[in-house]
Design an enzyme around this catalytic site. Structure first.
Site, PDB file in Angstrom:
ATOM      1  N   GLU A  81     -12.038  -2.253   8.323  1.00 44.56           N
ATOM      2  CA  GLU A  81     -12.166  -1.154   9.278  1.00 44.56           C
ATOM      3  C   GLU A  81     -10.818  -0.813   9.913  1.00 44.56           C
ATOM      4  O   GLU A  81      -9.938  -1.654  10.046  1.00 44.56           O
ATOM      5  CB  GLU A  81     -13.188  -1.492  10.362  1.00 44.56           C
ATOM      6  CG  GLU A  81     -12.808  -2.642  11.270  1.00 44.56           C
ATOM      7  CD  GLU A  81     -13.171  -4.019  10.731  1.00 44.56           C
ATOM      8  OE1 GLU A  81     -13.191  -4.974  11.524  1.00 44.56           O
ATOM      9  OE2 GLU A  81     -13.404  -4.138   9.502  1.00 44.56           O
TER      10      GLU A  81
ATOM     11  N   ALA B 127      -8.660   1.227  13.254  1.00 41.12           N
ATOM     12  CA  ALA B 127      -8.683   1.059  14.712  1.00 41.12           C
ATOM     13  C   ALA B 127      -9.826   1.795  15.410  1.00 41.12           C
ATOM     14  O   ALA B 127     -10.506   1.192  16.247  1.00 41.12           O
ATOM     15  CB  ALA B 127      -7.337   1.467  15.309  1.00 41.12           C
TER      16      ALA B 127
ATOM     17  N   ARG C  70       3.488   6.428  15.089  1.00 42.49           N
ATOM     18  CA  ARG C  70       3.269   7.319  13.939  1.00 42.49           C
ATOM     19  C   ARG C  70       2.478   8.535  14.399  1.00 42.49           C
ATOM     20  O   ARG C  70       1.457   8.419  15.058  1.00 42.49           O
ATOM     21  CB  ARG C  70       2.513   6.596  12.824  1.00 42.49           C
ATOM     22  CG  ARG C  70       2.196   7.484  11.621  1.00 42.49           C
ATOM     23  CD  ARG C  70       1.469   6.699  10.541  1.00 42.49           C
ATOM     24  NE  ARG C  70       2.348   5.723   9.927  1.00 42.49           N
ATOM     25  CZ  ARG C  70       1.922   4.670   9.229  1.00 42.49           C
ATOM     26  NH1 ARG C  70       0.623   4.459   9.089  1.00 42.49           N
ATOM     27  NH2 ARG C  70       2.783   3.837   8.686  1.00 42.49           N
TER      28      ARG C  70
ATOM     29  N   LYS D  17       1.329   4.308  -2.987  1.00 42.48           N
ATOM     30  CA  LYS D  17       1.051   5.715  -2.720  1.00 42.48           C
ATOM     31  C   LYS D  17       2.263   6.587  -3.056  1.00 42.48           C
ATOM     32  O   LYS D  17       2.130   7.671  -3.638  1.00 42.48           O
ATOM     33  CB  LYS D  17       0.652   5.902  -1.257  1.00 42.48           C
ATOM     34  CG  LYS D  17      -0.726   5.345  -0.912  1.00 42.48           C
ATOM     35  CD  LYS D  17      -1.830   6.096  -1.633  1.00 42.48           C
ATOM     36  CE  LYS D  17      -3.215   5.677  -1.196  1.00 42.48           C
ATOM     37  NZ  LYS D  17      -4.285   6.354  -1.961  1.00 42.48           N
TER      38      LYS D  17
ATOM     39  N   TYR E 206       0.815  -1.216   0.000  1.00 40.36           N
ATOM     40  CA  TYR E 206       0.000   0.000   0.000  1.00 40.36           C
ATOM     41  C   TYR E 206       0.850   1.268   0.000  1.00 40.36           C
ATOM     42  O   TYR E 206       0.608   2.200  -0.782  1.00 40.36           O
ATOM     43  CB  TYR E 206      -0.924  -0.028   1.213  1.00 40.36           C
ATOM     44  CG  TYR E 206      -1.822   1.169   1.368  1.00 40.36           C
ATOM     45  CD1 TYR E 206      -2.875   1.389   0.479  1.00 40.36           C
ATOM     46  CD2 TYR E 206      -1.646   2.076   2.414  1.00 40.36           C
ATOM     47  CE1 TYR E 206      -3.718   2.476   0.628  1.00 40.36           C
ATOM     48  CE2 TYR E 206      -2.478   3.168   2.560  1.00 40.36           C
ATOM     49  CZ  TYR E 206      -3.514   3.362   1.663  1.00 40.36           C
ATOM     50  OH  TYR E 206      -4.339   4.446   1.809  1.00 40.36           O
TER      51      TYR E 206
ATOM     52  N   GLN F 292       1.523   0.598  20.907  1.00 42.31           N
ATOM     53  CA  GLN F 292       1.784   1.267  19.631  1.00 42.31           C
ATOM     54  C   GLN F 292       0.958   2.554  19.570  1.00 42.31           C
ATOM     55  O   GLN F 292      -0.145   2.610  20.099  1.00 42.31           O
ATOM     56  CB  GLN F 292       1.498   0.344  18.442  1.00 42.31           C
ATOM     57  CG  GLN F 292       0.060  -0.114  18.288  1.00 42.31           C
ATOM     58  CD  GLN F 292      -0.245  -1.421  18.984  1.00 42.31           C
ATOM     59  OE1 GLN F 292       0.268  -1.685  20.057  1.00 42.31           O
ATOM     60  NE2 GLN F 292      -1.107  -2.246  18.372  1.00 42.31           N
TER      61      GLN F 292
END
Length: 324
Positions: free
Chosen positions: A190, A192, A285, A152, A148, A219
């Protein structure tokens, strides 16, 4: 009256985009998606709704005909559970952007927006849960999310070169975890926030009072509410920003904290277990919003607690309706 194309209009972000364009600009909207119309997240009868597979060049030519602006939000994607197990499918989305750029060039489209992702960022810069925020320059040297993310990143470059070589005005935003009502909350695609809302609702209604969390819960991510996302898309589209730019919240939380928030909204406390073998993505992130604040004097700012309350209430109502 100008005609605007929204590719991926049957999806979560695309549906909100069509609604906003109709309400705020009054333009004619051509809404296109691969899914049958009864599977679109939102359908607006006053839009021109077409069911087309935009991986096919001829369909992109048909979709872009007569349009002066294109919002390309179309992609085969989902949450981490989907993109880690469907890498080839995700990479085939390169056909959508490539063919749509070609069609836009040939039809004289004036402006073109491409929805990229924070998955383009170098994985080595996301190994620490205490992520200080990913700057736009952190995409290189390239080590994107396999599948993915690489699609991108490549498509970002395609936008750049169509702008440089053909004069097509292109704008690119790197989305960071968008959530809100009218999104997918079950079925495997879906993300998180919606998944956790669904799990908490199921546990509360079923009386089990337990929840399985993917990973160890430590995380970290930031999550952007859909209203901030749509505003950012429009502001970036009509700006002078040439390079890909972050579009995300800088309010970073752990997954365990996200569960805390949903439990507080639901008024329950659940026993937690952790599936360490489940897809979980990078360790940390977050969006560094220095650049977007410099350009737009704005950044996504809807608090996570506020957005999650609206999302939880919508998912709860949907689940109650589906249960009959």
């Amino acid at each position: 009256m100008k005609k605007v194309l929204v590719a991926g209009a049957g999806g979560f972000i695309g549906g909100h985009m069509v609604e906003t364009l109709k309400r705020r600009t009054g333009c004619t909207v051509r809404a296109v998606d691969i899914k049958p119309l009864d599977e679109w997240h939102q359908v607006f009868p006053d839009a021109e709704n077409l069911v087309l597979d935009l991986r096919v060049k001829e369909n992109c030519v048909r979709a872009a005909d007569g349009c002066v602006e294109v919002f390309n939000l179309a992609a085969d994607m989902g949450g981490m559970g989907f993109i880690e197990t469907h890498k080839a499918d995700c990479m085939l989305s390169v056909l959508i952007n490539t063919h749509m750029l070609m069609a836009s060039r040939d039809h004289g489209v004036e402006r073109y927006f491409y929805s990229s992702s924070a998955c383009v960022y170098n994985g080595e810069k996301q190994a620490d849960p205490d992520n200080p925020g990913l700057k736009e320059s952190d995409a290189y040297p390239a080590m994107a999310e396999d599948g993915y993310g690489w699609e991108k990143l490549f498509s970002e470059r395609m936008c750049r070169h169509f702008r440089e070589d053909y004069g097509l005005v292109t704008r690119v935003a790197r989305f960071h975890n968008v959530y809100g009502p009218h999104g997918t909350y079950d079925g495997g695609r879906e993300k998180a926030p919606a998944a956790i809302c669904r799990k908490v609702i199921e546990a509360k209604r079923g009386g089990r009072h337990e929840i399985v969390i993917w990973g160890d819960g430590r995380q970290t991510r930031s999550f952007m509410y859909i209203d901030d996302c749509v505003k950012g898309i429009l502001d970036i589209m009509y700006s002078n920003i040439l390079e890909p730019i972050n579009l995300g919240s800088s309010e970073m939380v752990s997954i365990s904290r996200l569960v805390d928030i949903v439990e507080e909204i639901a008024g329950v406390r659940l026993n937690r277990s952790y599936d360490l073998g489940a897809p979980k993505g990078v360790r940390g992130r977050n969006s560094d919003n220095t650049l977007i604040k410099q350009y737009l004097n704005w950044e996504p700012s809807i608090p996570l607690r506020t957005g999650m309350k609206k999302t939880y209430d919508w998912i709860s109502a949907q689940m109650a309706s589906n249960r009959g």
